[in-house]
Design an enzyme around this catalytic site. Structure first.
Site, short mmCIF file in Angstrom:
data_model
loop_
_atom_site.label_atom_id
_atom_site.label_comp_id
_atom_site.label_asym_id
_atom_site.label_seq_id
_atom_site.Cartn_x
_atom_site.Cartn_y
_atom_site.Cartn_z
N ASP A 157 0.81 -1.22 0.00
CA ASP A 157 0.00 0.00 0.00
C ASP A 157 0.84 1.27 0.00
OD1 ASP A 157 0.74 -0.95 2.60
OD2 ASP A 157 -0.58 0.51 3.52
N GLU B 10 -0.85 -1.99 5.08
CA GLU B 10 0.02 -2.01 6.26
C GLU B 10 -0.11 -0.71 7.04
OE1 GLU B 10 2.86 -1.27 9.03
OE2 GLU B 10 3.00 -0.15 7.17
N GLU B 11 -0.28 0.40 6.31
CA GLU B 11 -0.34 1.70 6.97
C GLU B 11 -1.66 1.89 7.72
OE1 GLU B 11 2.21 3.50 7.11
OE2 GLU B 11 3.41 3.21 5.30
N ARG C 53 17.25 -6.51 14.81
CA ARG C 53 17.09 -6.44 16.25
C ARG C 53 16.32 -7.65 16.76
NH1 ARG C 53 17.68 -2.68 20.11
NH2 ARG C 53 16.72 -3.36 22.03
N HIS D 172 7.10 8.82 5.16
CA HIS D 172 5.81 9.54 5.21
C HIS D 172 5.97 11.03 4.93
CE1 HIS D 172 3.54 6.25 7.68
NE2 HIS D 172 4.43 5.73 6.87
ZN LIG Z 1 4.88 3.75 6.73
ZN LIG Z 2 6.13 1.12 5.74
#
Ligand SMILES: [Zn+2]
Ligand SMILES: [Zn+2]
Length: 391
Positions: free
Chosen positions: A80, A138-139, A178, A364
């Site tokens: 997305d 996902e966002e 991580r 973003h």
């Molecule tokens: Zn993002």
């Molecule tokens: Zn992302």
């Protein structure tokens, strides 16, 4: 393995970059990735994958079986874009007004499709199955959970899950891995505060919802600063506030939305009660009323320790041990977390910033872009990992 991956990836790199730019020009926001999903499905079909599309509306799954039966590896890419108008001056700029691949998911798809291609070229040389999951939204509001509910982790069930995010916090040529909790949980709150409207010159005849909202906003931070163990990170942020419409009218009602982040699951469970108690107390003291809704979102993303050490070795073969970093955990959320709750795996951060080229804007941002030199690195790490796991 007798495969010269470096040479093969070098040959594929011009097409890899072209594919990323093509995807960049055609961004679609969460659950609207119709063109994107079709494009991905066609690519996978052309490579000989068994393809299922329209999972969780626009998600796509591609399965390829190797020379012999064996373990199953899941590789996940998100598809997305964001509702941000692109401000980059590049010849592959977004062609959708107000929509932009401003997080790098265009790159994730290009990497995954190129890995899919390499694995199909060598289908007879590995064993088991590879399952690519191209996940929408996902966002937000999140495509991983509905894809799992629609069965992407069944037939065959993956034994390991891998994914990556291009990461402008790290320079290109480095990789962040991580072990343990890496991304926070992501919850949403909706608060409505109801007072009694009236004339701005006669506050004594009213119950001021804006004043009550101000007290609530201030008091809410004591959840973080006075209630929670300071060693355990929590964020409560009010993102929107709406109320009132005139100079001289005391607002009847205020609506607020916010986000809550935490890592610790037990602590997280206590947050709805703590937040509501503060809203309840602050509004009651000012004679206002409230409605409160707490919605649990993405769980924290927890990388499997063993898979992380394995991935570190593989990534070090690609970028050198000195370029493997342990990134700080982030309070950002990531719905790859749902896959990693079910399947042991690793979500790595692929360094993609290049300050000299001005490619270091935050994710973003309307001028976000990354150094495409990160793309073949991502391909090599995932392809090596896949070929090794399926050997
Ligand atoms: Zn993002
Ligand atoms: Zn992302």
């Amino acid at each position: 393995m007798g495969i010269d991956l470096k040479r093969e990836i070098k040959e594929l790199t011009p097409e890899l970059i072209e594919l990323r730019r093509y995807l960049h020009r055609h961004p679609e926001p969460g659950f609207h990735e119709v063109w994107t999903g079709q494009m991905v499905a066609e690519e996978l079909r052309g490579l000989g994958y068994e393809v299922k599309s329209g999972i969780a509306k626009t998600g796509v799954m591609g399965l390829l079986r190797g020379g012999k039966p064996g373990k199953t590896l899941l590789l996940r890419a998100d598809i997305d874009a964001l509702t941000i108008g692109e401000k980059n001056e590049i010849d592959y700029c977004s062609e959708q007004p107000g929509v932009m691949h401003a997080c790098g998911h265009d790159g994730h798809m290009a990497i995954a499709l190129t890995v899919a291609r390499i694995l199909s070229h060598h289908q007879s040389e590995w064993v088991g199955n590879v399952k690519f999951v191209f996940q929408p939204a996902e966002e937000g509001p999140g495509g991983a959970k509905p894809m799992i509910e629609e069965g992407v982790l069944k037939d065959p069930k993956p034994d390991r899950a891998l994914g990556l995010h291009l990461w402008n916090v790290l320079p290109v040529g480095t990789v962040g891995i991580r072990p343990g909790p890496t991304f926070a949980c992501l919850d949403a709150i909706d608060i409505t505060i109801r007072g009694k409207g009236g004339h701005g010159a006669a506050p004594h005849q009213t119950v001021d919802s804006i004043d009550a909202a101000a007290q609530v906003i201030n008091a809410l931070q004591t959840v973080v600063s006075r209630e929670v163990d300071p060693i355990k990170p929590v964020v409560v942020s009010i993102g929107t506030i709406e109320g009132g419409h005139a100079y001289n009218i005391i607002a009847n009602e205020v609506k607020m939305k916010g986000t809550v982040r935490a890592f610790d699951l037990d602590l997280r469970k206590t947050l709805p009660e703590r937040i509501e108690r503060i809203i309840k107390g602050a509004t009651a003291s000012l004679r206002a009323e409230y409605d409160f809704e707490y919605r649990f979102g993405y769980p924290p993303l927890v990388n499997n320790e063993g898979v992380c050490s394995w991935m570190k070795e593989i990534a070090a073969e690609v970028v050198g041990e000195e370029n493997i970093k342990i990134p700080d955990p982030t309070m950002g959320g990531e719905d790859m977390a749902y896959f990693l709750q079910e399947v042991p795996g690793c979500y790595l951060l692929l360094g993609s910033a290049n300050e000299k080229k001005g490619l270091n804007k935050p994710h973003h941002n309307p001028e976000f872009n990354f150094d495409e030199a990160a793309l073949p690195i991502g391909v090599e790490i995932l392809a090596r990992a896949a070929l090794r796991f399926l050997s």
